[in-house]
Structures are given as C-alpha cells and as structure tokens.
Motif scaffolding. Structure first.
Motif, PDB file in Angstrom:
ATOM      1  N   SER A 200      91.298 104.845  96.903  1.00 34.03           N
ATOM      2  CA  SER A 200      91.353 103.497  96.325  1.00 34.03           C
ATOM      3  C   SER A 200      90.832 102.473  97.319  1.00 34.03           C
ATOM      4  CB  SER A 200      92.790 103.172  95.915  1.00 34.03           C
ATOM      5  OG  SER A 200      93.659 103.321  97.016  1.00 34.03           O
ATOM      6  N   SER A 201      90.409 101.338  96.797  1.00 36.62           N
ATOM      7  CA  SER A 201      89.742 100.337  97.625  1.00 36.62           C
ATOM      8  C   SER A 201      90.697  99.519  98.475  1.00 36.62           C
ATOM      9  CB  SER A 201      88.951  99.372  96.726  1.00 36.62           C
ATOM     10  OG  SER A 201      89.820  98.726  95.805  1.00 36.62           O
ATOM     11  N   HIS A 202      91.983  99.507  98.127  1.00 31.40           N
ATOM     12  CA  HIS A 202      92.918  98.717  98.925  1.00 31.40           C
ATOM     13  C   HIS A 202      93.182  99.411 100.264  1.00 31.40           C
ATOM     14  CE1 HIS A 202      95.913 101.616  97.569  1.00 31.40           C
ATOM     15  NE2 HIS A 202      95.492 101.382  96.346  1.00 31.40           N
ATOM     16  N   HIS A 203      93.501  98.626 101.271  1.00 31.35           N
ATOM     17  CA  HIS A 203      93.770  99.146 102.610  1.00 31.35           C
ATOM     18  C   HIS A 203      95.270  99.103 102.866  1.00 31.35           C
ATOM     19  CE1 HIS A 203      89.480  99.052 103.536  1.00 31.35           C
ATOM     20  NE2 HIS A 203      89.458  97.871 102.919  1.00 31.35           N
ATOM     21  N   TYR A 231     100.579  91.533  93.877  1.00 32.19           N
ATOM     22  CA  TYR A 231     100.243  90.592  94.951  1.00 32.19           C
ATOM     23  C   TYR A 231     100.918  89.237  94.737  1.00 32.19           C
ATOM     24  CZ  TYR A 231      96.764  93.688  97.030  1.00 32.19           C
ATOM     25  OH  TYR A 231      96.149  94.733  97.654  1.00 32.19           O
ATOM     26  N   SER A 232     101.457  88.995  93.546  1.00 30.26           N
ATOM     27  CA  SER A 232     102.187  87.749  93.303  1.00 30.26           C
ATOM     28  C   SER A 232     103.576  87.778  93.925  1.00 30.26           C
ATOM     29  CB  SER A 232     102.303  87.479  91.803  1.00 30.26           C
ATOM     30  OG  SER A 232     103.069  88.484  91.162  1.00 30.26           O
ATOM     31  N   HIS A 250     112.711  98.597  83.567  1.00 25.69           N
ATOM     32  CA  HIS A 250     112.353  97.496  84.466  1.00 25.69           C
ATOM     33  C   HIS A 250     111.365  97.954  85.542  1.00 25.69           C
ATOM     34  CE1 HIS A 250     115.054  94.552  82.812  1.00 25.69           C
ATOM     35  NE2 HIS A 250     116.083  95.386  82.908  1.00 25.69           N
ATOM     36  N   ILE A 251     110.540  97.017  85.982  1.00 28.77           N
ATOM     37  CA  ILE A 251     109.540  97.255  87.024  1.00 28.77           C
ATOM     38  C   ILE A 251     109.754  96.245  88.147  1.00 28.77           C
ATOM     39  CG2 ILE A 251     107.077  97.205  87.592  1.00 28.77           C
ATOM     40  CD1 ILE A 251     106.520  97.978  84.677  1.00 28.77           C
ATOM     41  N   LEU A 252     109.653  96.711  89.373  1.00 28.02           N
ATOM     42  CA  LEU A 252     109.676  95.841  90.542  1.00 28.02           C
ATOM     43  C   LEU A 252     108.309  95.857  91.207  1.00 28.02           C
ATOM     44  CD1 LEU A 252     113.102  96.935  92.089  1.00 28.02           C
ATOM     45  CD2 LEU A 252     112.640  94.863  90.773  1.00 28.02           C
ATOM     46  N   TRP A 253     107.908  94.709  91.744  1.00 29.65           N
ATOM     47  CA  TRP A 253     106.647  94.611  92.485  1.00 29.65           C
ATOM     48  C   TRP A 253     106.932  94.523  93.973  1.00 29.65           C
ATOM     49  CZ3 TRP A 253     104.558  90.245  88.844  1.00 29.65           C
ATOM     50  CH2 TRP A 253     103.933  90.840  87.731  1.00 29.65           C
ATOM     51  N   ILE A 254     106.127  95.216  94.779  1.00 24.89           N
ATOM     52  CA  ILE A 254     106.193  95.135  96.240  1.00 24.89           C
ATOM     53  C   ILE A 254     104.818  94.750  96.767  1.00 24.89           C
ATOM     54  CG2 ILE A 254     106.555  96.398  98.400  1.00 24.89           C
ATOM     55  CD1 ILE A 254     108.512  98.170  97.030  1.00 24.89           C
ATOM     56  N   HIS A 255     104.786  93.765  97.646  1.00 27.79           N
ATOM     57  CA  HIS A 255     103.550  93.316  98.285  1.00 27.79           C
ATOM     58  C   HIS A 255     103.699  93.528  99.789  1.00 27.79           C
ATOM     59  CE1 HIS A 255     100.792  89.628  99.350  1.00 27.79           C
ATOM     60  NE2 HIS A 255     100.330  90.772  99.811  1.00 27.79           N
ATOM     61  N   LEU A 256     103.020  94.541 100.310  1.00 28.86           N
ATOM     62  CA  LEU A 256     103.018  94.803 101.748  1.00 28.86           C
ATOM     63  C   LEU A 256     101.803  94.136 102.377  1.00 28.86           C
ATOM     64  CD1 LEU A 256     104.031  98.578 101.853  1.00 28.86           C
ATOM     65  CD2 LEU A 256     105.497  96.570 102.157  1.00 28.86           C
ATOM     66  N   HIS A 257     102.036  93.352 103.417  1.00 32.50           N
ATOM     67  CA  HIS A 257     100.952  92.574 104.017  1.00 32.50           C
ATOM     68  C   HIS A 257     100.954  92.754 105.529  1.00 32.50           C
ATOM     69  CE1 HIS A 257      98.098  89.147 104.190  1.00 32.50           C
ATOM     70  NE2 HIS A 257      98.675  88.928 105.358  1.00 32.50           N
ATOM     71  N   GLN A 258      99.802  93.151 106.059  1.00 28.75           N
ATOM     72  CA  GLN A 258      99.609  93.241 107.508  1.00 28.75           C
ATOM     73  C   GLN A 258      98.593  92.215 107.982  1.00 28.75           C
ATOM     74  OE1 GLN A 258      99.068  97.235 109.062  1.00 28.75           O
ATOM     75  NE2 GLN A 258      97.717  96.479 110.681  1.00 28.75           N
ATOM     76  N   SER A 259      97.517  92.056 107.237  1.00 32.76           N
ATOM     77  CA  SER A 259      96.489  91.061 107.548  1.00 32.76           C
ATOM     78  C   SER A 259      95.723  90.770 106.263  1.00 32.76           C
ATOM     79  CB  SER A 259      95.531  91.581 108.627  1.00 32.76           C
ATOM     80  OG  SER A 259      94.758  92.666 108.119  1.00 32.76           O
ATOM     81  N   GLN A 260      94.744  89.874 106.365  1.00 30.26           N
ATOM     82  CA  GLN A 260      93.966  89.509 105.189  1.00 30.26           C
ATOM     83  C   GLN A 260      93.229  90.703 104.600  1.00 30.26           C
ATOM     84  OE1 GLN A 260      94.293  86.436 104.049  1.00 30.26           O
ATOM     85  NE2 GLN A 260      93.059  86.859 102.229  1.00 30.26           N
ATOM     86  N   ASP A 261      92.879  91.661 105.440  1.00 29.71           N
ATOM     87  CA  ASP A 261      92.128  92.830 104.985  1.00 29.71           C
ATOM     88  C   ASP A 261      92.992  94.076 104.843  1.00 29.71           C
ATOM     89  OD1 ASP A 261      89.690  91.373 105.017  1.00 29.71           O
ATOM     90  OD2 ASP A 261      89.530  91.687 107.178  1.00 29.71           O
ATOM     91  N   THR A 262      94.229  94.000 105.260  1.00 23.67           N
ATOM     92  CA  THR A 262      95.105  95.165 105.225  1.00 23.67           C
ATOM     93  C   THR A 262      96.378  94.813 104.483  1.00 23.67           C
ATOM     94  OG1 THR A 262      94.230  95.796 107.394  1.00 23.67           O
ATOM     95  CG2 THR A 262      96.176  96.967 106.619  1.00 23.67           C
ATOM     96  N   LEU A 264      98.730  95.820 100.504  1.00 27.00           N
ATOM     97  CA  LEU A 264      98.899  96.767  99.410  1.00 27.00           C
ATOM     98  C   LEU A 264      99.887  96.200  98.396  1.00 27.00           C
ATOM     99  CD1 LEU A 264      98.528  99.619  98.141  1.00 27.00           C
ATOM    100  CD2 LEU A 264     100.394 100.398  99.626  1.00 27.00           C
ATOM    101  N   ALA A 265      99.571  96.357  97.131  1.00 30.83           N
ATOM    102  CA  ALA A 265     100.450  95.902  96.056  1.00 30.83           C
ATOM    103  C   ALA A 265     100.774  97.087  95.154  1.00 30.83           C
ATOM    104  CB  ALA A 265      99.775  94.790  95.249  1.00 30.83           C
TER     105      ALA A 265
END
Length: 293
Positions: A200-203, A231-232, A250-262, A264-265
C-alpha cells in the motif's frame, strides 16, 4: 479537567487570526472570544480544548472544569464552559473552584484538592478520566497521585505534543477504574485480524509494530483495515467513526503520525453494537494506545 490560563495567555506567534485579546490582561467580551474560538482549530485554542479534542467525548458525557482561585482562571473557565456548551454541544458542563489554588499556593490547599478529586470520582457515574493538562503544575501532580491511588487514568497533553499521554499507575496493586471492555469476543482467527496491503502507498510509522500487536491481542477487535477517513482522528489517538459496519457494529478510527510523510490511518471494526459497547471500547483503546505510543 484542570483549567489554566492558556486561553488568555497564548501568544499565537504563528496563528492567524490571532486571539483578539493578545497582550491584554483579560479576555474581555465573551461573545468576541466565542466568535474567534468557533473559527479556530481545537488543538490551537487552549490546552483544555486540545485535550477535549483528543478525548472525543459524547454530548452526554459530564465535563467538570476545575479552575484555580484566581480571576484569570475563573474567566478562562467560564468562557470554556460557554464554548463547550454552545459550540460543541456538551450537555453537562460544570465549574468547580479549587479553593487556595492560586499564586500563593500552600500545602493544605493541595490536600483539599486531593479530597475534592476523590469525592468527585466516587460520586461520578460511568467511566472517569482525569485530564491534567491545564492549570498549575502542582494541580497535575495532585491529579497524578490521586489517580494512581484510585486506579483512575490520568492523561496529559501540551500544545506542542502530538499525542495524548497517559501517566503510569504508581501502585500496581490498585485495580484500574477502566476495566477491559465487555464486548463479545471475535470469532476470527487472530492471525487474520490485521488486513493491510503490504504494497500500500501509505508509510507506516515505527509505532505501528506495537499497535499491530495490541490490536491483534484485543479479543473484541474483529478486523483492521486501512481507511483514509481515519486521518480525521487526532494524531496518535482514537476517534469513534461516523459510520458502522454493514451489520451494525461500531468502528473506531486510529491515526498514527510520525511525520508528514510517515503516517497511517486504520479502521478498527469491533464486535460491539450498543452505545455502551462503543464507550467501553473507545475508552480502553484510547488509554492503551496512549500508554503505548
């Protein structure tokens, strides 16, 4: 939630438009303040709204604002209460003063604060969380101590932080007040729970290795997939999705963020159907993720 004066004192060096009261001794007109707050991101308004954004409360959750015994603390708390009620739809917001918590802080005042926190926690219904972001540093210390004694999760965030941090329990023999969510177990083999495409294209950030194991080990997690809508969610945190599975789970969303290019949602499909299931699942996953990431 402890309340400080960041709503009044933040300088907004890189924010446009700046808060209208920058450089003033008071905020002044509440309506002018609410108009500015309404068009500004929650993460940037104050320490309290930043924490609120990441805790993602429901409109029916009770929000208790613990403010210092100073004119500035009271003014900020009053305007935050108006904002939470009128603009964010919170139905139960109360102001609770902390007597003696001011610029001439004494030990006896902190003892009274500790007793007040215990009383509030024992009289509360449902899941209790202490948010120790705002206010004097001593307030956060007392919250951490009381939370550890009672097994209540204590979270903290600073305007510059990228995630909600949960403080460790200092007394391991104390039973945490957030039990494991009482959702049915998923019948899916745990080796099939995580379904992300290898190419997949996400990092994926470094934290994903730990989070992947966490999700696979939670029995009520049925399926985990990539979902750009996630990502929201706040960075490195959890948010209840605005949709359900086809069969109503029910669904939960997780947004993991390391940097602008790294980053995952992912969407986390649970086994829960009821509002209670959603509340329990979100509370458990938010705390466990906050201690992990």
């Amino acid at each position: 939630m402890t309340v400080g004066t960041s709503l009044l004192t933040n300088l907004d060096k890189d924010l446009q438009p700046q808060r209208p009261w920058v450089g003033q001794k008071t905020i002044g007109d509440p309506e002018q303040a609410l108009a500015w707050m309404k068009r500004t991101d929650l993460e940037l308004i104050s320490a309290e709204t930043n924490t609120y954004y990441r805790l993602d409360p429901t409109p029916g959750d009770a929000l208790v604002l613990l403010h210092s015994a100073t004119p500035h603390g009271l003014e900020c708390a009053r305007i935050l209460k108006l904002f939470f009620e009128r603009e964010l739809g919170q139905q139960q917001v109360s102001l609770v003063p902390l007597p003696g918590i001011d610029y001439e802080l004494e030990g006896s005042s902190l003892e009274r604060m500790a007793e007040l926190l215990k009383q509030l926690a024992e009289s509360a219904k449902g899941i209790v969380t202490f948010a120790a972001t705002g206010g004097f540093k001593a307030q956060a210390m007392i919250m951490a101590v009381v939370g550890s004694q009672l097994g209540i999760p204590v979270c903290y965030i600073h305007e510059q932080y990228k995630s909600l941090v949960y403080l460790p329990y200092l007394q391991p023999e104390v039973q945490p007040r957030i039990p494991r969510a009482g959702l049915p177990d998923s019948g899916r083999p745990r080796s099939e729970v995580i379904q992300l495409q290898v190419d997949s294209s996400h990092h994926r950030p470094r934290s994903w290795v730990k989070v992947e194991k966490l999700l696979r080990d939670i029995p009520w997690v049925d399926l985990v997939r990539y979902d750009p809508h996630a990502y929201s969610a706040p960075k490195n945190s959890v948010k209840a999705a605005n949709r359900k599975t086809e069969d109503g789970r029910h669904i939960l969303w997780i947004h993991l963020h390391q940097s602008q290019d790294t980053h995952l949602a992912v969407r986390v499909e649970t086994t829960g159907y009821t509002p209670e299931h959603l509340e329990q699942a979100a509370a458990e996953l938010r705390e466990r993720l906050g201690r992990l990431v």
